[in-house]
Design an enzyme around this catalytic site. Structure first.
Site, short mmCIF file in Angstrom:
data_model
loop_
_atom_site.label_atom_id
_atom_site.label_comp_id
_atom_site.label_asym_id
_atom_site.label_seq_id
_atom_site.Cartn_x
_atom_site.Cartn_y
_atom_site.Cartn_z
N LYS A 120 46.45 3.61 -22.18
CA LYS A 120 46.83 3.29 -23.56
C LYS A 120 47.34 1.86 -23.69
CE LYS A 120 47.35 7.87 -25.10
NZ LYS A 120 47.68 8.70 -26.22
N HIS A 704 38.77 17.84 -15.54
CA HIS A 704 37.99 16.73 -16.09
C HIS A 704 36.62 16.61 -15.45
CE1 HIS A 704 42.24 15.75 -16.84
NE2 HIS A 704 41.77 15.42 -18.01
#
Ligand code: GLN
Ligand code: ZN
Length: 764
Positions: A120, A704
């Site tokens: 981020k 994932h």
């Protein structure tokens, strides 16, 4: 005249054209030429919009097919060796597919390789690709893209200001690979390339280049502070003007170093840090320009133009021609155009401004303080004043029952009845779970049929009764699968949820949803955050009927599933007329009622997900404590009303836990499940070092990847966990929810997971 400009415009397009084109290109549906043409058309249209709005510069350099930080990495030739692009780098022309391979591991051409890490950008929900840095690495100008875009803008007759991530922030965002070393040792070579870039831009006729240096609003080590001076002294020789842009917070202890930089201008964030404006002006040298960001680039609220005019007038007196105006940061972080929201009610629309509208706000403000208003400016001011007066008084926003409930919160309400040790004993008796209980994080595969049913229901093609029947069918299937697999704590599977925040927002009062309010999250991925505009209440139970039904199908304790207050707050656009903490507590109280209703309905285990707890940490460490205090209190408020025998779980993922382990312990959840499998259980160290007292489910299955984890591997991971946490306090579960996986992977993976737990039980 006051210059009006922006730090960047959203690139995705009002209809997410860029998303659609890049995904089509990756799939092979359109050619490279088609993709480039879409990119060019979007740039031209965005520049035209900016010029038509009346901005003095249009912004070049904010466009990217994937990410603007990646663009700089490519431009500096910082392409990791595994992408085999040495030739492209030395030829000064890194291919677009190489950039895509760095971003996603593969592209229509070139050999697949492990993608670069993504994380981020500061405290936003935008993800950038982390530059990979090696000791002794050198840099070289390796892409012409920016210069071509500048030519494109000039040829079309625009007046561009170029924007680029600054050299220190680029290095700051980068990560040392291989052996640990000082990233600053690379600065000289980085600055060499920046000098070359600036010289090229000058020959193209560019007057201003904006270098984004948001690292300046963070706590910087002394060496980094000193490096700023060094780097910008070298860049100063470029034959054009530099604007150093800071945003997302106050300069704080970097204030004098920033104002001393030998550059022609600074941009500061006056929305997040209104208090710094005067002190920056005090320190500015007499010829420096100050760009003040007073229009909120991080939120969707309409600016109060009349009030901002009053705020700006004395600043205009002090700065005269040296005052520039802009949004607080790039408009990348807000949706594109409010005028598309034809289904939002007009009152609410009146309170909002998206990127396109914020351009008008900046331009009108500049004309207001210059006394060169046009009738349209007058109209904008009076419309804003009218709408915002309405907003202040609106009964849709202020509900007296909510404020009095908040005011009456007692400390007891955020504490469980007994301490964990006593609760654990009660729960052991009540739940009768084996050692190493197995569970999942909540969601099961969201199949095409599930999505289709939800869509048909939303579109009115499927009746409420049929939809609910369809969802119950799905729940029954998921519960039956879990029984067959032998999971100890089943879940209902979350088939009815499109998104873990939207699902709750849609049922809570005080939330609004846009149709096209997309914001880029990473690459071609966009999110559509809800807007929290008013006091939050829960008119009716949100999840009880699903959990109750699921529980009726099994004797095992069905785990109820909620999204926590901090995560709902963090992933929404939040009101700017009260502190975030207040909004968070309101959400917490609404969830508290849901928790108690679940308990009443016979749900004995309730999970409150807080994956966003860590990302809410402020950019400056001295603000952490305050944030963590109200974040923890909010979680507790939502959870602590239950009886000792009711077990509260929480879940967190993509986190490092070191910084927040004290806060996690303070949540006092009976069980926390976390993502750990990829870190080889290293993330558990924080829990061990802290002597974390409650139960933990360290993820043993990386959801994932489509790979099916084998039994021995999961047992080995648990053995590692057992070195750090005693067996009585360990759970066995995947890293996160299974909604993105298919049943073909999930069934064997969970079967192996249950078998791993069985083997562990034989040994302990
Ligand atoms: N309960 C959610 C799920 O299983 C949690 C998702 C998340 O942690 N991001 O999907
Ligand atoms: Zn998760």
């Amino acid at each position: 005249m006051t210059v009006s400009h922006i730090l960047g415009y959203p690139r995705i397009g009002a209809q997410r054209e860029l998303k659609k084109a890049t995904e089509a290109y990756w799939k092979g549906d359109i050619s490279r030429g088609d993709l480039e043409a879409t990119g060019q058309a979007l740039r031209l249209s965005h520049w035209q919009i900016q010029q038509n709005a009346g901005l003095d510069f249009i912004s070049v350099g904010d466009f990217a097919f994937y990410d603007q930080v990646l663009n700089v990495s490519v431009m500096l030739g910082a392409v990791p060796a595994r992408f085999n692009a040495q030739h492209e780098v030395s030829a000064g022309n890194v291919d677009l597919d190489t950039a895509f391979r760095m971003a996603r591991g593969r592209a229509p051409s070139g050999t697949p390789a492990v993608a670069c890490e993504m994380t981020k950008y500061f405290d936003t929900n935008y993800h950038y690709l982390v530059p990979e840095l090696h000791e002794g690495q050198t840099f070289t100008l390796a892409s012409d893209r920016l210069f071509n875009e500048v030519d494109e803008a000039l040829q079309a007759g625009f007046t561009p200001k170029v924007t680029l991530t600054g050299p220190l922030t680029w290095l700051w965002l980068g990560k040392a690979k291989g052996s640990e070393f000082d990233r600053l040792s690379l600065l000289d070579s980085v600055v060499d390339v920046y000098s070359e870039i600036l010289a090229r831009l000058a020959t193209q006729g560019i007057e201003w280049v904006q270098l984004d240096e948001p690292a300046l609003v963070q706590d910087l080590p002394l060496a980094w502070q000193q490096a700023y001076e060094r780097a910008y002294h070298r860049l100063q020789s470029a034959p054009l003007k530099l604007l150093v842009a800071t945003y997302f917070g106050a300069l704080g202890d970097n204030l004098s170093l920033t104002t001393r930089l030998p550059v022609a201008g600074l941009h500061i964030d006056a929305v997040r840090a209104p208090g710094q404006v005067e002190s920056v002006i005090d320190r500015l040298s007499p010829h420096q320009v100050l760009s003040i960001g007073l229009v909120d680039g991080r939120n969707i609220w309409r600016a109060d133009l009349a009030a901002l005019r009053e705020r700006l007038l004395p600043l205009k007196v002090r700065l005269g021609q040296r005052l520039w105006l802009a949004p607080s940061c790039s408009l990348l972080h807000v949706p594109v155009d409010l005028s598309q929201e034809t289904e939002l009610d007009s009152e609410l629309v009146g309170w909002l401004a998206f990127a396109r509208q914020k351009l008008d706000e900046v331009v009108t403000l500049a004309r207001l303080i210059d006394n060169r208003t046009t009738p349209i400016d007058e109209q904008r001011v009076s419309e804003a004043t009218y709408a915002l007066d309405k907003r202040r008084e609106s009964t849709r926003i202020h509900q007296p029952a909510v404020s009095s409930r908040l005011a009456a919160i007692t400390p007891q309400e955020s504490q469980r009845q007994s301490p964990y040790a006593a609760r654990a004993a009660t729960q052991r008796r009540a739940l009768a779970l084996p050692l190493f209980p197995t569970t999942t994080i909540g969601s099961f595969p969201q199949t095409d049929e599930i999505r289709a049913a939800r869509r048909a229901f939303k579109a009115g093609e499927l009746s409420q009764t049929d939809y609910e029947a369809r969802m119950r069918e799905e729940i029954a299937f998921v519960v039956e699968r879990q029984q067959a697999l032998g999971l100890d704590v089943p879940v209902h599977g979350e088939a009815e949820r499109n998104d873990m925040v939207e699902y709750f927002g849609e049922q809570l009062e005080g939330f609004a949803f846009t149709r096209f309010g997309w914001v880029q999250s990473y690459g071609s991925r966009c999110v559509k955050p809800p807007i929290i505009f008013g006091d939050v209440t829960r008119p009716v139970p949100m999840t009880v009927k699903w959990s109750e039904y699921a529980q009726s199908l099994t004797d095992k304790p069905m785990k109820g599933m909620l999204t926590g207050p901090v995560t709902i707050l963090q992933w929404s656009f939040v009101r700017d007329d009260q502190p975030r903490a207040t909004t968070c507590r309101q959400i917490a109280l609404a969830l508290r009622d849901e928790v108690l209703d679940l308990e009443k309905a016979g749900i004995r285990i309730i999970q409150i997900d807080e994956p966003a707890l860590r990302e809410g940490l402020p950019l400056r460490q001295h603000e952490w404590q305050d944030y963590l205090a109200w974040a923890v209190e909010s979680f507790q408020l939502s959870a602590a009303g239950v009886k000792d025998s009711t077990q509260i779980h929480t879940h967190m993922c993509y986190s490092e836990f070191n910084d927040i382990i004290g806060a996690i312990a303070a949540l006092d959840a009976d069980v926390i499940t976390i993502e750990t499998s990829r870190s080889d259980m290293e993330l558990l160290d924080a829990f061990q070092d802290f002597a974390y007292p409650n139960e933990i489910g360290p993820g043993v299955y990386d959801i994932h990847t489509p790979n099916i984890p084998d039994v021995a591997w999961m047992v080995a991971l648990m053995e590692k966990a057992l070195e750090k946490i005693p067996a009585e306090r360990l759970w066995v579960n995947p890293d996160c929810g299974l909604k993105t996986r298919g049943w073909a992977e999930v069934e064997p993976a969970l079967a192996n997971m249950v078998e791993a737990a069985n083997q562990l039980r034989q040994r302990y």
